[in-house]
Write an enzyme that holds these catalytic residues in place. Structure first.
Site, PDB file in Angstrom:
ATOM      1  N   PRO A 181       4.084  -0.676   2.319  1.00 21.72           N
ATOM      2  CA  PRO A 181       3.457  -0.207   3.563  1.00 21.72           C
ATOM      3  C   PRO A 181       2.158  -0.931   3.886  1.00 21.72           C
ATOM      4  O   PRO A 181       1.239  -0.968   3.075  1.00 21.72           O
ATOM      5  CB  PRO A 181       3.191   1.279   3.261  1.00 21.72           C
ATOM      6  CG  PRO A 181       2.977   1.322   1.776  1.00 21.72           C
ATOM      7  CD  PRO A 181       3.876   0.263   1.193  1.00 21.72           C
TER       8      PRO A 181
ATOM      9  N   ASP B 191       0.846   2.622   5.413  1.00 20.39           N
ATOM     10  CA  ASP B 191      -0.204   3.075   4.502  1.00 20.39           C
ATOM     11  C   ASP B 191      -1.274   3.729   5.366  1.00 20.39           C
ATOM     12  O   ASP B 191      -1.907   3.055   6.191  1.00 20.39           O
ATOM     13  CB  ASP B 191      -0.777   1.875   3.748  1.00 20.39           C
ATOM     14  CG  ASP B 191      -1.163   2.216   2.336  1.00 20.39           C
ATOM     15  OD1 ASP B 191      -1.353   3.405   2.050  1.00 20.39           O
ATOM     16  OD2 ASP B 191      -1.275   1.282   1.515  1.00 20.39           O
TER      17      ASP B 191
ATOM     18  N   TRP C 272      -3.650   3.127  -3.690  1.00 18.07           N
ATOM     19  CA  TRP C 272      -2.632   2.314  -4.363  1.00 18.07           C
ATOM     20  C   TRP C 272      -1.687   3.197  -5.176  1.00 18.07           C
ATOM     21  O   TRP C 272      -0.540   2.823  -5.416  1.00 18.07           O
ATOM     22  CB  TRP C 272      -3.296   1.266  -5.259  1.00 18.07           C
ATOM     23  CG  TRP C 272      -3.959   0.198  -4.447  1.00 18.07           C
ATOM     24  CD1 TRP C 272      -5.280   0.092  -4.156  1.00 18.07           C
ATOM     25  CD2 TRP C 272      -3.312  -0.894  -3.796  1.00 18.07           C
ATOM     26  NE1 TRP C 272      -5.499  -1.010  -3.366  1.00 18.07           N
ATOM     27  CE2 TRP C 272      -4.321  -1.631  -3.138  1.00 18.07           C
ATOM     28  CE3 TRP C 272      -1.992  -1.326  -3.711  1.00 18.07           C
ATOM     29  CZ2 TRP C 272      -4.042  -2.776  -2.391  1.00 18.07           C
ATOM     30  CZ3 TRP C 272      -1.712  -2.462  -2.971  1.00 18.07           C
ATOM     31  CH2 TRP C 272      -2.725  -3.176  -2.327  1.00 18.07           C
TER      32      TRP C 272
ATOM     33  N   GLN D 285      -0.454  -9.099  -4.679  1.00 17.01           N
ATOM     34  CA  GLN D 285       0.113  -7.801  -5.060  1.00 17.01           C
ATOM     35  C   GLN D 285       0.528  -7.742  -6.530  1.00 17.01           C
ATOM     36  O   GLN D 285       0.951  -6.683  -7.004  1.00 17.01           O
ATOM     37  CB  GLN D 285       1.297  -7.459  -4.158  1.00 17.01           C
ATOM     38  CG  GLN D 285       0.917  -7.277  -2.702  1.00 17.01           C
ATOM     39  CD  GLN D 285      -0.170  -6.234  -2.498  1.00 17.01           C
ATOM     40  OE1 GLN D 285      -0.220  -5.220  -3.184  1.00 17.01           O
ATOM     41  NE2 GLN D 285      -1.070  -6.483  -1.548  1.00 17.01           N
TER      42      GLN D 285
ATOM     43  N   TRP E 289       0.393  -3.727  -5.419  1.00 14.11           N
ATOM     44  CA  TRP E 289       1.605  -2.930  -5.263  1.00 14.11           C
ATOM     45  C   TRP E 289       2.619  -3.160  -6.386  1.00 14.11           C
ATOM     46  O   TRP E 289       3.191  -2.218  -6.928  1.00 14.11           O
ATOM     47  CB  TRP E 289       2.225  -3.221  -3.903  1.00 14.11           C
ATOM     48  CG  TRP E 289       3.303  -2.263  -3.503  1.00 14.11           C
ATOM     49  CD1 TRP E 289       3.252  -0.896  -3.528  1.00 14.11           C
ATOM     50  CD2 TRP E 289       4.605  -2.606  -3.012  1.00 14.11           C
ATOM     51  NE1 TRP E 289       4.447  -0.365  -3.067  1.00 14.11           N
ATOM     52  CE2 TRP E 289       5.289  -1.383  -2.748  1.00 14.11           C
ATOM     53  CE3 TRP E 289       5.247  -3.811  -2.758  1.00 14.11           C
ATOM     54  CZ2 TRP E 289       6.584  -1.355  -2.245  1.00 14.11           C
ATOM     55  CZ3 TRP E 289       6.536  -3.785  -2.242  1.00 14.11           C
ATOM     56  CH2 TRP E 289       7.198  -2.556  -1.998  1.00 14.11           C
TER      57      TRP E 289
ATOM     58  N   LYS F 185      -9.842 -19.682   4.203  1.00 11.92           N
ATOM     59  CA  LYS F 185      -9.130 -18.448   4.502  1.00 11.92           C
ATOM     60  C   LYS F 185      -9.162 -18.197   6.007  1.00 11.92           C
ATOM     61  O   LYS F 185     -10.172 -18.427   6.667  1.00 11.92           O
ATOM     62  CB  LYS F 185      -9.798 -17.276   3.763  1.00 11.92           C
ATOM     63  CG  LYS F 185      -9.048 -15.963   3.891  1.00 11.92           C
ATOM     64  CD  LYS F 185      -9.719 -14.879   3.058  1.00 11.92           C
ATOM     65  CE  LYS F 185      -8.973 -13.558   3.171  1.00 11.92           C
ATOM     66  NZ  LYS F 185      -9.605 -12.483   2.367  1.00 11.92           N
TER      67      LYS F 185
ATOM     68  N   LYS G 266     -10.762 -14.029  11.623  1.00 11.86           N
ATOM     69  CA  LYS G 266     -10.930 -13.768  13.053  1.00 11.86           C
ATOM     70  C   LYS G 266     -12.312 -14.199  13.517  1.00 11.86           C
ATOM     71  O   LYS G 266     -12.471 -14.749  14.608  1.00 11.86           O
ATOM     72  CB  LYS G 266     -10.729 -12.277  13.335  1.00 11.86           C
ATOM     73  CG  LYS G 266      -9.282 -11.812  13.270  1.00 11.86           C
ATOM     74  CD  LYS G 266      -9.187 -10.335  13.623  1.00 11.86           C
ATOM     75  CE  LYS G 266      -7.747  -9.849  13.521  1.00 11.86           C
ATOM     76  NZ  LYS G 266      -7.654  -8.390  13.823  1.00 11.86           N
TER      77      LYS G 266
END
Length: 757
Positions: free
Chosen positions: A47, A86, A535, A571, A575, A608, A611
């Site tokens: 999610p 999430d 998490w 992850q 996750w 990276k 925005k």
């Protein structure tokens, strides 16, 4: 007649037509429903948060999550693809704090926890429609209509069941430990979150301070002449703000130390570090030399007038520590047991208390009276100035080092002693390792490399957070005797309290209590204030998304573990890890059978994507200009699908158009143009082709099918795409080029018809 082909085709426009066709005919829905009764292929979707828009980082795993279920559907499997959200945790709270113009625990509690939580609820699904629009435009088939949400009461109740199971197995405990802590978010971070946040290079003040050796009539230092009132230990630190909490100094027992005469004063430091403090170490007046072990137990005067009452408990003495090195500093380490893991361990088995005189926002409490209310890092400068004025500062410099930051708000973390609730890892570590060995990883090195090593070194997992918008940790504690109990369901809560809450969030359950049943106690059971690590919630999704074990018990047990999952490399600490911990603890199984790990999409300059820096193109604009297919192929036919990073560029997407899609379109255009001229309506490809070119291209095609299948079966996107690219090249540059005259013949003979077929 075939629909004429426009040589100036707009792939984005064509894709919009395809999307409209899928919507009108419910093509995705039929691809699932028409396979009822077929073998099932189980896919779990991790999610995301809907508090921001999807970006290239979501497109990579999202496309893989589309490709594999499509392939398995084509192979005859029924593949449900359920999206999830999430909903809890710091990302939502942080967003809400910015909207409300508040920051930190104090202001949230003044605003009102109930109002704050309901405000969080109101923004959780803010961008779901945009997610649906963008992900659908990407061409991904996924069920948004039956999505799961971690804030739904049924989902939350299943998580209570998970906690209860761990509790009953003796795996949940409350403990004090030195934990990475975010001052802005006012909560601890677990070890895997620490890795996710990453380290940034920062400049910190590094200072050397002198601690006066104290006269001790019974001590060895008096006999050796060190306690003469003018001899000092020199200690080095990059955290001046921790000096008011100093309770000890640490030395390396086997390190060689020197007593150096410097004017009217004498200093004790590691001999190997003299060059860092004296231009000509050979000219230094060394009075004597000794091992660090001889300094153990030596008393020194407190640097500040705080916590002096603990001198009777053994504070302000020298302790041995194996971690002391001679790589930097003086070889003597300032020790504040409330602010460092090594410091804490050094004094753990002594009578010296672990003091941590800061509040939830890392501001000094009244125990450090001169700096009360100040944020700890803001005290570096006044503390250094004070030490200088008092003649205790020996050296000041700037120190560049990598320092951990919060994975959500990017604030520098503080290591502090704090109470937290943990899941024990050691009792289940072997189960976790065994589960990992059963998983097929793409790329394969992740299993025993990055992920396997992480599992081997995993420590107890801090699952509690001192926050508000989350799933309440379902533990109730007596306000009198301190007894605790864990609640695993709403029914269990009702049996004890007489209340059956429809909503399980903090502001609904915190007021629920009952009389302690311990004989003679008479206290009230109250829920502890913490909420669960978000998490933990996402790691529970296999069970919680179907409200297991309260509903769908048989269905879940027949569909666990998942056949396939996919997410980014980060992850392995997130996750993938939490899925593995909980599945191993609850079922002694892996949570998934196969896992594709993708790398990070970087800007074309290698930085990276950001925005704020505006260093990448809006993904929607990319699809509007070049089409989703071109973008998908660019991402999938790269090292990204093997956990390596890729610098994105629009030029790379253009190259896919030039090298793959346009040649394929031109090949089809060639066929349609001449098939319409000749009135040809071929059927199946011939099985008894006579022309060597026909037999060859059919062989190349069958080889492509075989190799693409092998690529998909091994979850290797590059190996699945390479044969398609090779086939397009063979079709255009060999078959069509060498067969042109066959299409141009005036009569429709067998060879010409065979070429069309």
């Amino acid at each position: 007649m075939y629909k004429p082909v426009d040589p100036k085709v707009s792939f984005p426009s064509m894709e919009e037509e395809v999307l409209a066709f899928w919507r009108e005919h419910k093509t995705f829905e039929k691809s699932v429903s028409e396979r009822d009764g077929s073998p099932e292929y189980v896919f779990y979707d991790g999610p995301p948060f809907a508090t921001g828009l999807p970006h290239f980082g979501h497109f990579v795993p999202g496309t893989i999550k589309d490709i594999i279920p499509r392939y398995k559907t084509m192979k005859g499997f029924k593949v449900d693809r359920r999206f999830g959200w999430d909903c809890h945790g710091l990302p939502v709270e942080y967003e809400m704090e910015k909207e409300l113009g508040i920051s930190g625990k104090t202001q949230i509690e003044s605003f009102g926890v109930a109002k704050f939580n309901e405000s969080c609820r109101s923004i959780v699904l803010r961008y779901t429609s945009e997610w649906r629009r963008i992900i659908t435009r990407l061409g991904r088939w996924v069920d948004f209509d039956h999505d799961y949400k971690t804030m739904d009461p049924d989902y939350m109740e299943s998580i209570w069941w998970v906690v209860k199971r761990l509790w009953d197995e003796g795996l949940v405990y409350e403990g004090h430990s030195i934990m990475p802590y975010c001052p802005r978010c006012s909560t601890v971070l677990s070890n895997h979150e620490l890795q996710m946040g990453g380290y940034m290079d920062v400049h910190d003040p590094a200072i050397t301070v002198k601690f006066k050796i104290e006269a001790d009539p019974a001590g060895a230092m008096m006999a050796s002449g060190l306690a003469d009132g003018s001899t000092y230990f020199l200690a080095w630190t990059t955290t001046p703000w921790t000096l008011p909490s100093n309770l000890a100094l640490a030395v390396g027992p086997d390190v060689d130390y020197a007593l150096v005469k410097d004017g009217a004063e004498r200093y004790v430091m590691a001999e190997a570090r003299l060059a860092a403090y004296y231009k000509d170490p050979s000219a230094v007046d060394i009075v004597s030399r000794f091992k660090g072990s001889t300094l153990v137990g030596t008393r020194y005067e407190p640097l500040f007038p705080y916590f002096t009452e603990y001198e009777a408990k053994g504070a302000f003495r020298v302790h041995p520590a194996d971690y002391v090195t001679i790589e930097d500093g003086t070889g003597i380490v300032h020790t504040a047991p409330g602010f460092g893991e090594d410091d804490y361990k050094t004094l753990k088995n002594t009578d010296v208390p672990t003091i941590c005189p800061i509040d939830g926002e890392c501001r000094f409490t009244s125990e450090v009276s001169d700096y009360v209310g100040m944020f700890v890092k803001d005290t570096d400068k006044p503390i250094i100035e004070r030490l200088k004025a008092e003649g205790k500062l020996v050296k000041r410099e700037q120190y560049l080092h990598a320092y951990p930051h919060c994975w959500r708000c990017s604030s520098p973390l503080v290591y502090r002693a704090i109470s937290s609730w943990f899941v024990k890892i050691d009792p289940i570590k072997q189960k976790m390792l065994n589960a990992n060995r059963k998983v097929y990883w793409m790329p394969a090195h992740i299993r025993d490399g990055r992920f396997g090593k992480w599992l081997e070194n995993a420590r107890d997992w801090s699952i509690s957070r001192n926050r508000y918008w989350g799933n309440p940790l379902p533990i109730w504690k007596c306000d009198s005797c301190g007894g605790t109990t864990c609640i695993g369901s709403r029914d269990e809560l009702e049996r004890l309290s007489g209340q059956h809450p429809a909503d399980l969030h903090k502001h609904f359950v915190d007021d629920i209590g009952w009389r302690c049943d311990k004989p003679g106690c008479g206290g009230t059971m109250r829920r502890i204030p913490e909420v669960l690590d978000c998490w933990f919630e996402s790691g529970s999704m296999p069970y919680a998304q179907v409200h297991y074990p309260f509903e769908n018990k048989k269905h879940f047990e027949e569909h666990f573990p998942a056949d396939f999952i996919c997410e980014g490399l980060d992850q392995t600490r997130g996750w993938f890890y939490t899925l593995t911990v909980l599945a191993a603890a609850l079922f002694d199984k892996p949570a998934f059978k196969a896992c594709v790990v993708n790398g990070l999409v970087l800007a074309d300059d290698g930085k990276k994507m950001s925005k704020s820096l505006r260093n990448y193109t809006d993904p929607m604009k990319v699809m509007e200009e070049f089409g989703a297919d071109a973008l998908r192929i660019f991402l999938m036919h790269s090292q990204l699908t093997r956990a390596d990073d890729l610098c994105y560029s629009n030029e790379g997407v253009k190259d896919v158009l030039k090298g793959i899609l346009i040649p394929l379109w031109n090949a089809y255009g060639f066929f349609v143009t001449y098939a319409n001229i000749d009135g040809i309506e071929p059927g199946e490809a011939p099985t008894d082709a006579h022309n060597p070119m026909d037999r060859w291209i059919l062989s190349v095609c069958e080889t492509m099918v075989r190799d693409v299948t092998a690529g998909f079966e091994s979850y290797d996107m590059q190996k699945a795409i390479d044969p398609i690219v090779d086939f397009i090249d063979a079709l255009n540059n060999w078959f069509i080029r060498r067969s042109r005259r066959r299409f141009w013949r005036s009569e429709n003979d067998g060879d010409k018809v065979g070429a069309y077929a």
